[in-house]
Design an enzyme around this catalytic site. Structure first.
Site, PDB file in Angstrom:
ATOM      1  CG  ASP A  81      -1.970   0.986   1.297  1.00 44.94           C
ATOM      2  OD1 ASP A  81      -2.419   1.391   0.209  1.00 44.94           O
ATOM      3  OD2 ASP A  81      -2.387   1.372   2.405  1.00 44.94           O
ATOM      4  CG  HIS A  82      -0.440   4.850   0.177  1.00 44.98           C
ATOM      5  ND1 HIS A  82      -0.840   5.846  -0.692  1.00 44.98           N
ATOM      6  CD2 HIS A  82      -1.544   4.462   0.844  1.00 44.98           C
ATOM      7  CE1 HIS A  82      -2.135   6.052  -0.555  1.00 44.98           C
ATOM      8  NE2 HIS A  82      -2.588   5.221   0.367  1.00 44.98           N
ATOM      9  CG  ASP A 103       0.722   7.702  -3.425  1.00 44.65           C
ATOM     10  OD1 ASP A 103       0.548   8.478  -4.383  1.00 44.65           O
ATOM     11  OD2 ASP A 103       0.266   7.924  -2.288  1.00 44.65           O
ATOM     12  CD  GLU A 133      -3.539   8.469  -4.579  1.00 43.91           C
ATOM     13  OE1 GLU A 133      -3.208   7.493  -3.873  1.00 43.91           O
ATOM     14  OE2 GLU A 133      -3.673   9.622  -4.126  1.00 43.91           O
ATOM     15  N   GLY A 180      -7.678   8.094   7.211  1.00 46.03           N
ATOM     16  CA  GLY A 180      -7.711   8.426   8.638  1.00 46.03           C
ATOM     17  C   GLY A 180      -9.108   8.437   9.239  1.00 46.03           C
ATOM     18  CG  HIS A 212      -6.332   4.552  -1.626  1.00 48.68           C
ATOM     19  ND1 HIS A 212      -5.164   4.247  -0.994  1.00 48.68           N
ATOM     20  CD2 HIS A 212      -6.256   3.961  -2.844  1.00 48.68           C
ATOM     21  CE1 HIS A 212      -4.408   3.521  -1.785  1.00 48.68           C
ATOM     22  NE2 HIS A 212      -5.048   3.333  -2.931  1.00 48.68           N
ATOM     23  CB  SER A 215     -12.372   3.695   7.634  1.00 46.71           C
ATOM     24  OG  SER A 215     -11.407   2.665   7.678  1.00 46.71           O
ATOM     25  CG  ASN A 255      -7.271   0.706  -0.275  1.00 52.65           C
ATOM     26  OD1 ASN A 255      -7.567  -0.248  -0.985  1.00 52.65           O
ATOM     27  ND2 ASN A 255      -6.170   1.405  -0.459  1.00 52.65           N
TER      28      ASN A 255
HETATM   29  P1  13P Z   1      -8.876   4.456   5.897  1.00 57.18           P
HETATM   30  O1  13P Z   1      -7.924   5.341   6.647  1.00 57.18           O
HETATM   31  O2  13P Z   1     -10.152   5.177   5.554  1.00 57.18           O
HETATM   32  O3  13P Z   1      -9.135   3.191   6.583  1.00 57.18           O
HETATM   33  O4  13P Z   1      -8.196   4.108   4.481  1.00 57.18           O
HETATM   34  C1  13P Z   1      -7.130   3.209   4.387  1.00 57.18           C
HETATM   35  C2  13P Z   1      -6.435   3.334   3.085  1.00 57.18           C
HETATM   36  O5  13P Z   1      -6.934   3.875   2.127  1.00 57.18           O
HETATM   37  C3  13P Z   1      -5.077   2.768   2.969  1.00 57.18           C
HETATM   38  O6  13P Z   1      -4.510   3.028   1.728  1.00 57.18           O
END
Ligand code: 13P
Length: 313
Positions: A81-82, A103, A133, A180, A212, A215, A255
């Protein structure tokens, strides 16, 4: 079964109008919680790991755990990731990751293309897929000040050129999500720009898109942390109905990391507040792990709609 790339799972998700959850894990406990959820739901899954988490586990431990997890009979991709540099992405390809994200979105368009292309050439030569991205996923507050209708969201006019010149396998788009726990203030209405998503989809038919910062930051999970001594700011995440809508469209990977962390932290805080005399580690990791597993299962079943879709050879 060994670790797989996301190619097959994305094709089925695109055609079947659902998405695959990509979960950020930080420890062996959350790793196992997500894998057990995938197994019980018979769902494909993407375990995603940042460069810092690779260091935290140690590369050898991480790869051994990932391979063992896949062999329990789940359809699982291991994703960086990233990735912040071409070198970091190449190192994960060499380790045995099946998918990497470069990224370079903070750079200008041409530099983003150049870095992404370099990763694609290396990764594809090793049978690994690449996500990149376009646009900026953080900073949703600034929208109103930007003259251009698209602001820092992904500009639909750039996507075809970006995909063609880089050769990427999936594209992370900025349409209003943010990383976040503090995505939207309590008095704000979360809004994903489905109009922009639609324009992008029209320009890239059949191409898998990635969200991304997805949450949902459930109210009751934040409340549990704060009830037991935490000090997390009240906030709103991405509503589940919007994620369901994105899943029905071209979004094939969603994500989630924050929700797992907030869930885990609330359970551990509750345990310590309730049983201050306890110090047996498994006594407080077990309820936390179970709560994370249940949360992931719920997302697979009710939000991403990926339950029952695993193909395990
Ligand atoms: P959240 O912070 O919304 O859980 O997103 C995680 C994310 O996109 C990791 O790349």
């Amino acid at each position: 079964m060994s670790l797989v790339t996301t190619k097959g799972m994305f094709k089925r998700a695109y055609d079947g109008h659902y998405s695959i959850g990509a979960f950020n894990v930080d420890t062996l406990d959350t790793f196992k919680a997500v894998c057990e959820a995938a197994k019980e739901e018979n769902s494909p899954v993407i375990i995603q790991i940042t460069e810092n988490v690779v260091k935290y586990f140690g590369p050898d431990y991480l790869m051994a755990i990932a391979r063992t997890a896949a062999e329990t009979g789940i359809e699982m991709a291991l994703h960086l990731d990233h990735g912040r540099s071409v070198e970091a992405c190449k190192a994960c390809v060499d380790l045995g990751f099946t998918s990497v994200m470069i990224d370079a979105s903070a750079y200008d368009f041409e530099t983003n293309i150049k870095m992404t292309k370099e990763v694609v050439e290396y990764a594809h030569a090793h049978g690994v897929v690449v996500e990149s991205e376009l646009g900026s996923i953080t900073g949703i507050e600034d929208d109103s000040t930007v003259e251009d209708k698209y602001g820092h969201f992904t500009h639909p006019d750039q996507v075809v050129e970006f995909v063609n010149r880089t050769g990427i396998d999936s594209l992370a788009v900025a349409i209003g999500t943010a990383h976040g726990a503090f995505k939207y203030k309590l008095d704000e209405n979360p809004a994903l720009r489905f109009d922009i998503l639609e324009e992008i989809e029209r320009k890239l038919p059949g191409f898998p898109l990635v969200l991304h910062g997805s949450s949902s930051v459930p109210k009751e999970r934040l409340a549990l942390v704060n009830q037991y001594g935490g000090k997390l700011q009240e906030a709103k995440g991405i509503p589940e109905d919007m994620l369901r809508e994105a899943s029905r469209r071209a979004v094939c990977k969603i994500n989630v990391g924050t929700d797992l962390r907030v869930c885990w932290t609330g359970e551990v805080r509750k345990f310590f507040a309730t049983f201050p005399e306890e110090f047996e580690i498994r006594k407080y990791t077990t309820p936390a792990r179970n709560a994370v597993k249940d949360m992931v299962k719920d997302k697979m079943k009710n939000v991403f709609m990926s339950s029952g879709k695993a193909v395990v050879e």
